[in-house]
Design a protein around this motif. Structure first.
Motif, mmCIF file in Angstrom:
data_model
loop_
_atom_site.group_PDB
_atom_site.id
_atom_site.type_symbol
_atom_site.label_atom_id
_atom_site.label_comp_id
_atom_site.label_asym_id
_atom_site.label_seq_id
_atom_site.Cartn_x
_atom_site.Cartn_y
_atom_site.Cartn_z
ATOM 1 N N GLY A 46 0.860 -1.181 0.000
ATOM 2 C CA GLY A 46 0.000 0.000 0.000
ATOM 3 C C GLY A 46 0.889 1.220 0.000
ATOM 4 N N CYS A 47 0.568 2.197 -0.805
ATOM 5 C CA CYS A 47 1.417 3.393 -0.826
ATOM 6 C C CYS A 47 0.647 4.607 -1.304
ATOM 7 N N ILE A 48 0.949 5.705 -0.672
ATOM 8 C CA ILE A 48 0.423 6.991 -1.150
ATOM 9 C C ILE A 48 1.523 8.033 -0.970
ATOM 10 N N SER A 49 1.749 8.756 -2.043
ATOM 11 C CA SER A 49 2.719 9.855 -2.028
ATOM 12 C C SER A 49 2.366 10.737 -3.218
ATOM 13 N N CYS A 50 3.159 11.744 -3.455
ATOM 14 C CA CYS A 50 2.892 12.580 -4.625
ATOM 15 C C CYS A 50 3.230 11.856 -5.932
ATOM 16 N N VAL A 51 3.763 10.654 -5.855
ATOM 17 C CA VAL A 51 3.921 9.832 -7.065
ATOM 18 C C VAL A 51 2.582 9.210 -7.445
ATOM 19 N N GLY A 52 1.846 8.734 -6.466
ATOM 20 C CA GLY A 52 0.570 8.102 -6.779
ATOM 21 C C GLY A 52 -0.097 7.510 -5.554
ATOM 22 N N ASP A 53 -1.294 7.030 -5.766
ATOM 23 C CA ASP A 53 -2.087 6.445 -4.688
ATOM 24 C C ASP A 53 -2.374 4.986 -5.040
ATOM 25 N N LEU A 105 -1.745 6.114 7.021
ATOM 26 C CA LEU A 105 -1.312 4.732 7.263
ATOM 27 C C LEU A 105 -2.477 3.761 7.062
ATOM 28 N N ARG A 106 -3.639 4.106 7.595
ATOM 29 C CA ARG A 106 -4.804 3.215 7.476
ATOM 30 C C ARG A 106 -5.189 3.041 6.009
ATOM 31 N N HIS A 107 -5.100 4.135 5.276
ATOM 32 C CA HIS A 107 -5.421 4.106 3.842
ATOM 33 C C HIS A 107 -4.532 3.094 3.116
ATOM 34 N N THR A 108 -3.265 3.132 3.402
ATOM 35 C CA THR A 108 -2.339 2.240 2.700
ATOM 36 C C THR A 108 -2.349 0.828 3.281
ATOM 37 N N LEU A 109 -2.668 0.712 4.552
ATOM 38 C CA LEU A 109 -2.782 -0.619 5.159
ATOM 39 C C LEU A 109 -3.886 -1.420 4.472
ATOM 40 N N LYS A 110 -5.007 -0.753 4.221
ATOM 41 C CA LYS A 110 -6.112 -1.452 3.547
ATOM 42 C C LYS A 110 -5.689 -1.923 2.156
ATOM 43 N N GLN A 111 -4.953 -1.074 1.452
ATOM 44 C CA GLN A 111 -4.466 -1.467 0.120
ATOM 45 C C GLN A 111 -3.574 -2.703 0.219
ATOM 46 N N GLY A 115 -5.107 16.179 -2.286
ATOM 47 C CA GLY A 115 -6.334 15.437 -2.564
ATOM 48 C C GLY A 115 -6.728 14.461 -1.479
ATOM 49 N N PHE A 116 -5.881 14.295 -0.488
ATOM 50 C CA PHE A 116 -6.172 13.334 0.575
ATOM 51 C C PHE A 116 -6.761 14.077 1.770
ATOM 52 N N GLY A 171 3.756 4.289 3.316
ATOM 53 C CA GLY A 171 4.010 3.048 2.583
ATOM 54 C C GLY A 171 3.908 1.875 3.543
ATOM 55 N N VAL A 172 3.157 0.863 3.150
ATOM 56 C CA VAL A 172 2.979 -0.320 3.989
ATOM 57 C C VAL A 172 3.230 -1.566 3.149
ATOM 58 N N VAL A 173 3.945 -2.512 3.716
ATOM 59 C CA VAL A 173 4.128 -3.794 3.034
ATOM 60 C C VAL A 173 3.715 -4.936 3.969
ATOM 61 N N ILE A 174 3.267 -5.992 3.360
ATOM 62 C CA ILE A 174 2.986 -7.227 4.087
ATOM 63 C C ILE A 174 4.161 -8.162 3.835
ATOM 64 N N ILE A 175 4.795 -8.596 4.914
ATOM 65 C CA ILE A 175 5.978 -9.456 4.811
ATOM 66 C C ILE A 175 5.642 -10.825 5.401
ATOM 67 N N GLU A 176 6.065 -11.844 4.725
ATOM 68 C CA GLU A 176 5.897 -13.204 5.270
ATOM 69 C C GLU A 176 6.991 -14.089 4.684
ATOM 70 N N SER A 177 7.089 -15.275 5.193
ATOM 71 C CA SER A 177 8.087 -16.184 4.640
ATOM 72 C C SER A 177 7.601 -16.692 3.289
ATOM 73 N N ALA A 178 8.535 -17.130 2.458
ATOM 74 C CA ALA A 178 8.158 -17.672 1.151
ATOM 75 C C ALA A 178 7.228 -18.870 1.336
ATOM 76 N N GLU A 179 7.488 -19.654 2.364
ATOM 77 C CA GLU A 179 6.659 -20.822 2.640
ATOM 78 C C GLU A 179 5.235 -20.419 3.013
ATOM 79 N N SER A 180 5.115 -19.369 3.796
ATOM 80 C CA SER A 180 3.791 -18.882 4.188
ATOM 81 C C SER A 180 3.014 -18.405 2.960
ATOM 82 N N ALA A 181 3.697 -17.685 2.072
ATOM 83 C CA ALA A 181 3.031 -17.210 0.856
ATOM 84 C C ALA A 181 2.578 -18.386 -0.005
ATOM 85 N N ARG A 182 3.457 -19.386 -0.120
ATOM 86 C CA ARG A 182 3.092 -20.588 -0.899
ATOM 87 C C ARG A 182 1.877 -21.272 -0.293
#
Lengths: 392, 272
Positions: free
Chosen positions: A12-19, A70-76, A54-55, A220-231
């Motif tokens: 999830g990310c929001i900045s002046c680059v984009g939403d 943060l909440r906006h990007t967390l949902k994304q 615009g936000f 900016g928010v990322v979801i991180i997990e192990s490769a095994e968890s994603a699989r």
């Protein structure tokens, strides 16, 4: 790649680059918007900033505008990672969020009343405490893992992602929600202006005529997990956090260590974690603020480690310096560039100065490499680096 | 991980000898650290521009390192983690004073730079030549436990051999006003002080005890967290208790402290 590097499954990310991921991915390779004097902060200082006009957000809420971003990007990010609140509550989930604003009660009307009368309304204080960003997320989603707000100035977002990646590597968490968020308001604007580092024009990282930074806001928010968890969850990872390194200058509260050894140590530590050599790094998304001291020191360290063929750039001319969000956003940008197979470039750069030996990228170039580096240098002498790995 | 050195400063003075158990001496009205104690720290470490919060952090951090025998040694392979709910809010408010009292373009840069949470970590790193991770954390719930757990993660990752973990709160206008602004949440006057643990991946220094962290909430269990009820008193209390437990273990070789966290409350559920 080092064994079982944690992977990114949601952004999830929001900045002046984009939403959002798609908007940001497309705009990252376009011409940036121009910064302008702030409209909404109430600041009378007339220097240009990257404000998300615009936000809309309500300041009278826990965590204020920073938590709203943060909440906006967390949902994304949760949507992209296909994680429901129910699923999150069944896993060991940690939250690590970098911020410089949401960790300080710098509510000016609240303080003015407290100062004048010795007491003040409770709500701003409750909003501050309840709005501590990582703990807010932990409560909102009934999570049981660690929840830490990292306040490491400009490297906060990088450190938050790096620390969360260590949680995954260590097996402490199944999933980590990590990133950074910061709003623009009068306090950092007055503070950075007082430090004499704000440019009166769009910033020019690494350029001969660079004369300071532009502040910005974002999350900016990322979801991180192990490769095994994603699989196991049937999710295709976007890229991985191959390495993280952080090191102190141990030198001065505002000046970087002149020999750059702190930054070099952080980069080397990140490469060691990733199990790679400097020659494996395809490009560097540098901190590159547009200030005299940062840019020359950072460039010299990059050239020392990666040689005179180093491919590096800064995205600060596209977002401004978003402080606690910067490292998280730039990590995401780096991952997008790597995934797209092309770099961005250093907008605002035109002429090589005497104190920088190699020019940054002045146009996008195709890349075949698997690894890229994102660096952050912070006030207080914190240096942090993340290595992104392209998957597939 | 192992607790190799301990440092503390509180209203009772510098050092662990007078470290009080949270809740003790509730009749003491002035819970502030004396100016003389802080002045001695500022003078000793040349903290000419540093604020009071930094001096409080510094007092315990340098003592913990000295306690482990690292007083005069470069500590390049060491990190520092500072955990505080309210951070340097006295200085934050000093900067707000500037904004309120002067035109926006005439505020002081030094006040701003010291209002940043990680300024204290920077001073400690410079004074002790710490070159590992320097992390400043904030929060109101399980902060001390989460910081201990993070220290363990850093040590196990191999990126440093030691961590100076500091828990700190400063009394100033905001923290002193908490009981009147939020009487239901902050029942008593808060503690002021800091506790520092020098944590090592291998036994060294005083080697008080080993310490393990255990997260006990089970997945899916909704934690009973009352964020606005979490107090700096609880938080510093956890740090003080950890130090006291370690000190008590010092003459019992092979002791392990297990520290657990259940729903925002730190518990010491097992001492072997």
């Amino acid at each position: 790649m080092a064994q079982s590097s944690p992977v990114i499954t949601g952004i999830g990310c929001i900045s002046c680059v984009g939403d959002g991921y798609n908007d940001t991915s497309a705009s990252l390779f376009q011409q940036p918007v121009l910064p302008a004097p702030s409209i909404y902060t109430g600041s009378t200082l007339n220097f240009p900033v990257f404000e998300l006009t615009g936000f809309k957000s309500e300041n009278d809420q826990p965590g204020g505008r920073t938590l709203a971003l943060l909440r906006h990007t967390l949902k994304q990010a949760l949507r992209q990672a296909d994680l429901s609140p129910h699923e999150l509550a069944s896993l060991r989930v940690g939250v690590c969020i970098g911020t410089t604003i949401a960790c300080q009660l710098n509510n000016i009307p609240f303080y003015a009343e407290l100062r004048a009368s010795g007491t003040a309304p409770a709500k701003p204080l409750i909003n501050f405490i309840n709005g501590s960003p990582a703990e807010w997320i932990r409560r909102e989603y009934s999570l049981n893992g660690p929840a830490l707000a990292v306040s490491n100035a400009c490297s906060s977002g990088t450190d938050a992602i790096g620390m969360a990646s260590l949680w995954i590597r260590s097996g402490l968490c199944d999933i980590a929600i990590a990133g950074g968020a910061d709003e623009l308001n009068k306090v950092p604007m007055a503070g950075f202006h007082a430090l004499g580092v704000c440019s009166k024009s769009p910033c020019r990282p690494f350029d001969r005529s660079r004369n300071g930074l532009n502040l910005g806001e974002g999350s900016g928010v990322v979801i991180i997990e192990s490769a095994e968890s994603a699989r196991r969850r049937g999710i295709s990872p976007l890229f991985s956090v191959a390495g993280y390194g952080t090191a102190a200058d141990g030198f001065h509260i505002t000046k970087p260590r002149p020999d750059g050894s702190g930054l070099a140590q952080a980069i080397n530590c990140a490469m060691q974690t990733a199990g790679i050599q400097s020659s494996d790094i395809a490009f560097v998304n540098a901190h590159g603020t547009g200030t005299g001291g940062n840019d020359s020191l950072e460039a010299s360290v990059l050239i020392r480690i990666f040689g005179t063929n180093v491919k590096y750039m800064s995205t600060k001319r596209m977002t401004g310096h978003t402080l606690g969000a910067a490292g998280a956003l730039e990590f995401i940008f780096t991952g997008i560039m790597l995934s797209e197979g092309k770099t961005g470039h250093s907008h605002g750069f035109e002429n090589l100065p005497d104190d920088i030996a190699v020019a940054p990228l002045t146009s996008p170039i195709p890349i075949n490499g698997k690894f890229a580096l994102s660096t952050s240098l912070a006030f207080g002498g914190c240096n942090s680096a993340l290595i992104v790995e392209r998957l597939g | 991980m192992f607790i190799s050195g301990i440092g503390a400063i509180s209203a009772s003075g510098i050092g662990t000898e007078n470290l009080e158990t949270p809740g003790q001496n509730s009749e003491i009205q002035d819970r502030s650290i004396s100016k003389d104690a802080l002045l001695s720290v500022k003078n000793k470490y040349d903290l000419r521009r540093a604020d009071r919060y930094t001096a409080i952090v510094m007092a315990s951090a340098v003592q913990a390192c000295a306690d482990a025998g690292f007083a005069d040694c470069a500590m390049a392979d060491t990190g520092i983690i500072i955990a505080s709910s309210f951070g340097p809010h006295r200085t934050t408010f000093a900067f707000l004073n500037d904004i309120l009292d002067y035109p926006e373009d005439q505020v002081l840069p030094t006040t701003f730079s010291h209002s940043v949470h990680n300024a204290a970590a920077s001073y400690v790193a410079s004074s002790l030549q710490i070159r590992g991770p320097t992390i400043s954390l904030t929060g109101f719930e399980d902060l001390w436990f989460d910081a201990l757990e993070l220290s363990d993660v850093f040590l196990n990752s191999g990126c440093c051999q030691r961590i100076v973990l500091v828990g700190v709160e400063e009394l100033a206008l905001l923290t002193q006003s908490l009981p009147s602004i939020l009487p239901d949440s902050f029942h008593c006057r808060l503690l002021e002080g800091s506790v520092a643990l020098l944590l090592s991946s291998t036994p060294e220094g005083k080697n008080y005890t080993s310490i393990t962290c255990s997260r006990r909430s089970s997945c899916g269990e909704k934690p009973d967290r009352h964020s606005s009820c979490a107090t700096a008193n609880d938080f510093l209390g956890g740090a003080f208790q950890t130090a006291l437990k370690a000190l008590a273990s010092s003459n019992q070789p092979g002791t392990t402290i297990s520290i657990g966290s259940i729903s925002g409350l730190i518990t010491f559920y097992k001492t072997i």
